[in-house]
Each structure stands twice: as C-alpha cells, then as structure tokens.
Design an enzyme around this catalytic site. Structure first.
Site, PDB file in Angstrom:
ATOM      1  N   ASP A 140       0.816  -1.215   0.000  1.00 30.82           N
ATOM      2  CA  ASP A 140       0.000   0.000   0.000  1.00 30.82           C
ATOM      3  C   ASP A 140       0.850   1.265   0.000  1.00 30.82           C
ATOM      4  O   ASP A 140       0.446   2.290  -0.532  1.00 30.82           O
ATOM      5  CB  ASP A 140      -1.014   0.003   1.145  1.00 30.82           C
ATOM      6  CG  ASP A 140      -0.406  -0.002   2.538  1.00 30.82           C
ATOM      7  OD1 ASP A 140       0.808  -0.263   2.674  1.00 30.82           O
ATOM      8  OD2 ASP A 140      -1.167   0.230   3.511  1.00 30.82           O
ATOM      9  N   GLY A 169      -3.631   1.977   3.678  1.00 34.71           N
ATOM     10  CA  GLY A 169      -4.275   1.702   2.402  1.00 34.71           C
ATOM     11  C   GLY A 169      -4.841   0.302   2.331  1.00 34.71           C
ATOM     12  O   GLY A 169      -5.915   0.073   1.761  1.00 34.71           O
ATOM     13  N   ASP A 170      -4.119  -0.666   2.925  1.00 34.27           N
ATOM     14  CA  ASP A 170      -4.582  -2.053   2.921  1.00 34.27           C
ATOM     15  C   ASP A 170      -5.931  -2.199   3.604  1.00 34.27           C
ATOM     16  O   ASP A 170      -6.838  -2.872   3.099  1.00 34.27           O
ATOM     17  CB  ASP A 170      -3.568  -2.948   3.636  1.00 34.27           C
ATOM     18  CG  ASP A 170      -2.300  -3.156   2.819  1.00 34.27           C
ATOM     19  OD1 ASP A 170      -2.397  -3.282   1.598  1.00 34.27           O
ATOM     20  OD2 ASP A 170      -1.219  -3.199   3.427  1.00 34.27           O
ATOM     21  N   HIS A 171      -6.083  -1.585   4.774  1.00 36.45           N
ATOM     22  CA  HIS A 171      -7.343  -1.724   5.504  1.00 36.45           C
ATOM     23  C   HIS A 171      -8.487  -1.009   4.784  1.00 36.45           C
ATOM     24  O   HIS A 171      -9.629  -1.477   4.814  1.00 36.45           O
ATOM     25  CB  HIS A 171      -7.189  -1.197   6.926  1.00 36.45           C
ATOM     26  CG  HIS A 171      -6.519  -2.164   7.840  1.00 36.45           C
ATOM     27  ND1 HIS A 171      -5.990  -1.802   9.054  1.00 36.45           N
ATOM     28  CD2 HIS A 171      -6.305  -3.494   7.719  1.00 36.45           C
ATOM     29  CE1 HIS A 171      -5.475  -2.865   9.645  1.00 36.45           C
ATOM     30  NE2 HIS A 171      -5.657  -3.903   8.847  1.00 36.45           N
ATOM     31  N   GLY A 174      -9.261  -3.294   1.872  1.00 36.69           N
ATOM     32  CA  GLY A 174      -9.843  -4.527   2.388  1.00 36.69           C
ATOM     33  C   GLY A 174     -11.285  -4.358   2.816  1.00 36.69           C
ATOM     34  O   GLY A 174     -12.135  -5.224   2.555  1.00 36.69           O
TER      35      GLY A 174
END
Length: 398
Positions: A140, A169-171, A174
């Site tokens: 991310d 960014g990942d969360h 997701g």
C-alpha cells in the site's frame, strides 16, 4: 454471537494485509474463513520478529482472528487438489496474490468459476487486474500512498514526504472488498450467479483523495497541498494550546460559527475587523488570523478550551496520542474495541468498523497458529487418518 455472515464459507489465499483484512472483516461478521497458508506460514506472521520483537504479533492478530488455518504446499498436485476441494464448497474466495501466480496455480477466476458458478471470487491488487502493471509487486505504501498521489497531497511544498503508518491503504481497500463481497452475495441470492469482484490499492488511494482528483479531471487545474498560513479557512485548522497539546477546530461553515468562536475566545472585536468579517476576507488574511488564533489559544489548556468551546457551541476535537486514544471513553462508546477470547484469556483488540444491531457479531477466537486446523479441515473434506498421514509423508501438509 454469529453475526450476519453466519453460514457463509470463505476460502482465503492471501498474504500480508489487504486480502487478509477483507477476509478478517467477513470472519468478524460470522463467516467461516479458512486461511490457506504455505507450510512456513503467511510472511506477515514474522514481521514483528524482523523488527526485533519476539512473541505476540498484534497487527497479524487484528486481520486474522477467528480464522481456521490450513497449511498446504501448493507446489504439489495434491496440495492444489485440496485447495480446489475447499473452493468447490465455498461461497467466497479471497486473494491478493498476483494474477499470474493464481493462474499458474489453476486458481484464477476462469478456472474456479467453471467449477463453482455460484462462487464470489474477490481479488484485491496493487494496480488492478488489467493493464501493464497487473502483475507488478505492490504494497500500500507504493500503490496507495505513493502512486495514487496521497503522500504528495498532504506534503507542504519543500517538506519531506510523510511516512505512512502500516496498513492504512490495505485496511481501506480490504474493507471496500468486504463490502463488495456482501453486495455480490446479495446479487447471488437473487440470481443464483457468482461473479468476480475486484479492488485495488491504487484506485482506493484515488478515491480517498477524490475531491482533489475530481477537481483536476473536471477543471483541468490540479489542487496543490495546503500550507498552514494560507489555509483558506483558519476555523478548520489545528492549533497548539497551553501544556503542549493540540486542538483541532471544526468550523467548516465559517460564517455560521464565527460569532460563537469570537465570543468564546473573548475577541468580539474580530467580528467588526474588516480583515475577518467574511469567509472570503478571512481567507485573504489567513496568515494574520492563524497567528492571532495561535496567540489566544496558547493562553489556556486543552481541558479549559474544551469546556469553554462546549458552552459556546464551538465545534472542536482533541488531537490525541495513541495512549490517549486507548483510554478515551468516547472511543470505547463508539465501539472501537472488542473483546476476543484467546487460549490465554479474553483480550481487548481493535474492532472492525461496522456494527449490525439486528445481527450483532463477536470474534470467536484469536489468530490461529500456522496449520492449526489442517487436520480438522481435511477430516471435514472426507480424508481419513491414513490419508492425512500419507499427505504428511509427502510434505503436502506439515
């Protein structure tokens, strides 16, 4: 409590954060999530050790609690056959492996939907599944933070780029993918058909700064990062207060709140100062107003200003450290924490961000050990102990 996804079967073939976080949210919501890992485990398991911290891994716990772990060597035909058996009976397949790797494993969308037409195939990537960079490695910090423009838009001219906190960014990507899975399951309920749903870190970053990017697209003029002394509305800015803490003013509708603010800080003469009378004039004289507010707010502590502002209907928020956040009763009342049962007792963790008041959810367990449920799941698939021992001897499962 089971949650709204009770009875939904999810197979996760994902590493690090974006894919596991999407499956982790569905698991919180009650889905049975089987996490397929290589025998050595998801590499995210070892990230704390790389930093010199041994033992517990809180980031991994957040995204993997409640799942069942099956360790498979997918380099073997038998390992891939077991993965396909799991997918055949699944409602959802989630992955963030690069498209080329999934195709080589025979776990691409076309292969799996041919076997299971009702499958929701959910994929999160760095740069999308089409185009020249579909197979480019990404985290991310690269696709979301760097390439999508997020870091640049929060950096004042001439200042060094800020560092992203892990998983931001990942969360975000997701959680978007988890919502997409829910919508696809609803569509399947009506039509009986599964489908491919995708998200990417780059597109998530673009959406997060969508105001700026949409302005650039529609006007041809790209916004530039804000600077403190030229910020167009000094009433929605942060200020230091006595004692070393900071307060963030929240008066977006400047003209609406300006009289209340002037009365609260004891400077009603500002109401008649031609530099500050209107939103436009305050923007033109932002530097002078920012310095004036800084001088006034430095006279009292955060607690003193909070009480004064509340009496005068001035909107504000404290700028808090992590230690303050975990002790904040407002965060607790917002449901930011959840109790998770583990072998060592119940522990408090960060909650995933949505509650269902008709079908409340509750985590079932902490994160599993690598391959903790391999034998359990193989027995559910119909393997007997002789077959499981044979798989162990071949190195298919540890």
């Amino acid at each position: 409590m089971p949650g709204p996804m009770d009875g939904v079967r999810v197979v996760e073939l994902a590493v690090w954060v974006a894919g596991p976080s999407a499956a982790g949210i569905l698991c919180d919501w009650g889905a049975d999530v089987i996490k397929i890992e290589p025998p050595e485990g998801d590499p995210f398991r070892g990230v704390m050790a790389l930093l010199g911290v041994m033992g517990n891994n809180p980031p991994f716990q957040l995204d993997n609690r409640g799942k069942r772990s099956v360790a498979l060597d997918l380099r073997t035909a038998e390992g891939r056959a077991i993965a396909l058996q799991l997918v055949d009976r699944a409602d959802v397949f989630i992955s963030n492996l690069r498209p080329g790797a999934l195709k080589r494993l025979g776990l691409d969308y076309e292969s799996l939907c041919a076997r299971n037409p009702r499958l929701i195939y959910a994929h999160v990537s760095g740069y999308g599944i089409d185009g020249a960079d579909a197979d480019r490695a990404a985290y991310d910090v690269g696709a979301f933070w760097s390439r999508a423009g997020v870091a640049a838009m929060i950096t004042s001219p001439g200042a060094p780029l800020p560092l992203q906190r892990g998983g931001m960014g990942d969360h975000t990507a997701g959680s978007q993918l988890a919502g997409a899975v829910a919508a696809a399951l609803y569509h399947r309920e009506r039509t009986g058909q599964g489908q491919l749903v995708t998200a990417s870190l780059a597109r998530t970053g673009a959406y997060m700064i969508g105001w700026d990017l949409n302005t650039a697209l529609l006007t041809g003029v790209a916004p530039v990062p804000y600077e403190r002394l030229t910020f167009p509305n000094p009433l929605i800015l942060n200020y230091p207060v006595k004692g070393g803490k900071w307060i963030w003013l929240l008066m977006l509708q400047g003209d609406r709140h300006w009289p209340d603010f002037c009365r609260a800080v004891g400077h009603e003469e500002w109401l008649h100062d031609p530099r500050f009378e209107t939103l436009a004039s305050r923007a033109q004289n932002a530097a002078a107003l920012v310095r004036a507010i800084e001088a006034v707010l430095a006279e009292r502590t955060l607690e003193e200003w909070g009480a004064i502002f509340d009496r005068h209907n001035v909107w504000w928020a404290p700028v808090q450290s992590l230690d303050e956040v975990v002790q904040d009763p407002v965060m607790a009342a917002a449901g930011a924490w959840v109790d998770v049962p583990t072998p060592d007792g119940t522990v408090k963790m960060v909650a995933s961000p949505v509650d269902f008041h008709g079908t409340p959810w509750q985590p079932r367990a902490g994160a599993p050990e690598v391959g903790q449920h391999t034998e359990e799941v193989l027995l559910e698939l119909g393997y007997d102990w002789d077959g499981i021992i044979a798989l162990k001897e071949k190195g298919v499962v540890p």
